[in-house]
Design a protein around this motif. Structure first.
Motif, PDB file in Angstrom:
ATOM      1  N   TRP A 205      43.431   1.549  36.804  1.00 23.33           N
ATOM      2  CA  TRP A 205      42.997   0.176  36.991  1.00 23.33           C
ATOM      3  C   TRP A 205      42.789  -0.076  38.477  1.00 23.33           C
ATOM      4  N   TYR A 206      41.673  -0.675  38.783  1.00 24.20           N
ATOM      5  CA  TYR A 206      41.386  -1.161  40.125  1.00 24.20           C
ATOM      6  C   TYR A 206      41.255  -2.680  40.043  1.00 24.20           C
ATOM      7  N   ARG A 207      41.368  -3.322  41.195  1.00 25.66           N
ATOM      8  CA  ARG A 207      41.086  -4.751  41.230  1.00 25.66           C
ATOM      9  C   ARG A 207      40.368  -5.066  42.540  1.00 25.66           C
ATOM     10  N   GLN A 208      39.612  -6.153  42.477  1.00 19.98           N
ATOM     11  CA  GLN A 208      38.876  -6.594  43.653  1.00 19.98           C
ATOM     12  C   GLN A 208      38.999  -8.100  43.777  1.00 19.98           C
TER      13      GLN A 208
ATOM     14  N   PRO B 211      38.247 -11.697  45.851  1.00 19.81           N
ATOM     15  CA  PRO B 211      37.072 -12.214  46.557  1.00 19.81           C
ATOM     16  C   PRO B 211      37.105 -11.852  48.041  1.00 19.81           C
ATOM     17  N   GLY B 212      36.024 -11.255  48.522  1.00 23.36           N
ATOM     18  CA  GLY B 212      35.928 -10.905  49.927  1.00 23.36           C
ATOM     19  C   GLY B 212      36.715  -9.670  50.336  1.00 23.36           C
ATOM     20  N   GLU B 213      37.315  -9.004  49.358  1.00 23.49           N
ATOM     21  CA  GLU B 213      38.129  -7.830  49.657  1.00 23.49           C
ATOM     22  C   GLU B 213      37.509  -6.576  49.043  1.00 23.49           C
ATOM     23  N   GLN B 214      37.982  -5.434  49.517  1.00 23.82           N
ATOM     24  CA  GLN B 214      37.545  -4.168  48.930  1.00 23.82           C
ATOM     25  C   GLN B 214      38.290  -3.914  47.620  1.00 23.82           C
ATOM     26  N   ARG B 215      37.657  -3.136  46.763  1.00 25.18           N
ATOM     27  CA  ARG B 215      38.303  -2.757  45.516  1.00 25.18           C
ATOM     28  C   ARG B 215      39.487  -1.840  45.833  1.00 25.18           C
ATOM     29  N   GLU B 216      40.625  -2.097  45.173  1.00 24.89           N
ATOM     30  CA  GLU B 216      41.822  -1.315  45.448  1.00 24.89           C
ATOM     31  C   GLU B 216      42.415  -0.761  44.161  1.00 24.89           C
ATOM     32  N   LEU B 217      43.047   0.398  44.271  1.00 25.16           N
ATOM     33  CA  LEU B 217      43.703   1.014  43.130  1.00 25.16           C
ATOM     34  C   LEU B 217      45.002   0.283  42.843  1.00 25.16           C
ATOM     35  N   VAL B 218      45.193  -0.084  41.586  1.00 18.98           N
ATOM     36  CA  VAL B 218      46.393  -0.803  41.179  1.00 18.98           C
ATOM     37  C   VAL B 218      47.391   0.137  40.510  1.00 18.98           C
TER      38      VAL B 218
END
Length: 120
Positions: A36-39, A41-48
């Motif tokens: 799962w990744y999340r993004q 608003p205004g941020e880079q997608r990150e691994l969760v």
């Protein structure tokens, strides 16, 4: 053709819980790691969180102790149980997987994303 479909997002108050699901469909031979990744608003997608084919899991420091990743291999489905949600958990959550098709071709696939909004 392989597709990933997420569900389970929504609006929840801080401290609440949500459970996300991701189901892979199509010409699947095997699924390796799913994550799962999340993004925000205004941020880079990150691994969760990630779960490997052997069941090993890893989490981002920001969600350790609050989120649990799991999978049902027979259903080609992965889950993310999110507890004690915080406003900073808000974002679009994406399912991601390395899949080998029945043609023995391996590639990474992304779902379309599901919105999670945590209100304070």
């Amino acid at each position: 053709q392989v597709q990933l479909a997420e569900s389970g997002g929504g609006l929840v108050q801080a401290g609440g819980s949500l459970r996300l699901s991701c189901t892979a469909s199509g010409s699947i031979f095997s699924i390796n790691a799913m994550d799962w990744y999340r993004q925000a608003p205004g941020e880079q997608r990150e691994l969760v969180a990630i779960i490997r084919s052997g069941g090993q899991t890893d989490y981002a420091d920001s969600v350790k102790g609050r989120f649990t990743i799991s999978r049902e291999s027979a259903k080609n489905t992965m889950y993310l149980q999110m507890n004690s949600l915080k406003p900073e958990d808000t974002g679009v959550y994406y399912c991601h997987a390395m899949i080998t098709t029945t043609a023995r071709s391996s590639a990474v696939y992304w779902g379309q994303g599901t919105q999670v909004t945590v209100s304070s």
